[in-house]
Motif scaffolding. Structure first.
Motif, short mmCIF file in Angstrom:
data_model
loop_
_atom_site.label_atom_id
_atom_site.label_comp_id
_atom_site.label_asym_id
_atom_site.label_seq_id
_atom_site.Cartn_x
_atom_site.Cartn_y
_atom_site.Cartn_z
N ARG A 179 0.88 -1.18 0.00
CA ARG A 179 0.00 0.00 0.00
C ARG A 179 0.91 1.22 0.00
N ILE A 180 0.83 2.01 -1.08
CA ILE A 180 1.72 3.16 -1.27
C ILE A 180 0.90 4.44 -1.23
N GLY A 181 1.32 5.38 -0.40
CA GLY A 181 0.70 6.70 -0.35
C GLY A 181 1.44 7.62 -1.29
N VAL A 182 0.70 8.32 -2.16
CA VAL A 182 1.32 9.20 -3.15
C VAL A 182 0.59 10.54 -3.13
N VAL B 273 5.23 8.48 -1.09
CA VAL B 273 5.98 9.24 -2.09
C VAL B 273 5.47 10.67 -2.04
N VAL B 274 6.37 11.60 -1.78
CA VAL B 274 6.00 13.01 -1.67
C VAL B 274 6.73 13.82 -2.73
N GLN C 163 8.57 3.85 4.81
CA GLN C 163 9.57 4.62 4.08
C GLN C 163 8.93 5.85 3.45
N VAL C 164 9.68 6.94 3.37
CA VAL C 164 9.23 8.15 2.69
C VAL C 164 10.23 8.45 1.58
N GLU D 282 12.22 6.01 -12.08
CA GLU D 282 13.21 6.00 -10.99
C GLU D 282 12.53 5.85 -9.63
N ILE D 283 11.40 6.49 -9.47
CA ILE D 283 10.69 6.41 -8.20
C ILE D 283 10.14 5.02 -7.97
N THR D 284 9.59 4.39 -9.01
CA THR D 284 9.08 3.02 -8.84
C THR D 284 10.21 2.07 -8.48
N GLN D 285 11.39 2.28 -9.03
CA GLN D 285 12.55 1.46 -8.66
C GLN D 285 12.91 1.67 -7.20
#
Length: 80
Positions: free
Chosen positions: A3-6, A40-41, A59-60, A70-73
């Motif tokens: 679960r990723i917060g963006v 991800v901010v 993680q942030v 790059e962010i997905t990596q």
């Protein structure tokens, strides 16, 4: 998957992470961040008020200056 917060402004990042099978949460409140494995901010309003309260145990990732790929990596590396 995780679960990723963006942040709402990072549309390309959201789409890329959804394609990988991650559940995406729009970060609007502190409660949203608490529910995520990783956030991800954009970095645009990074520490504007001088506050450094910890909201999430996950993680942030600061997306400023990085492509969606790059962010997905980074997300996958930090979650593995």
């Amino acid at each position: 998957m995780a679960r990723i917060g963006v942040e709402q402004s990072l549309t390309q990042v959201k789409e890329a992470l959804m394609e990988m099978g991650h559940e995406i949460i729009d970060l609007q409140t502190e409660e949203d961040a608490r529910q995520c494995d990783c956030c991800v901010v954009s970095g645009m309003d990074n520490n504007v008020m001088g506050m450094q309260d910890t909201v999430s145990e996950g993680q942030v990732i600061n997306a400023q200056g990085y492509s969606a790929e790059e962010i997905t990596q980074m997300v996958n590396e930090r979650l593995s």
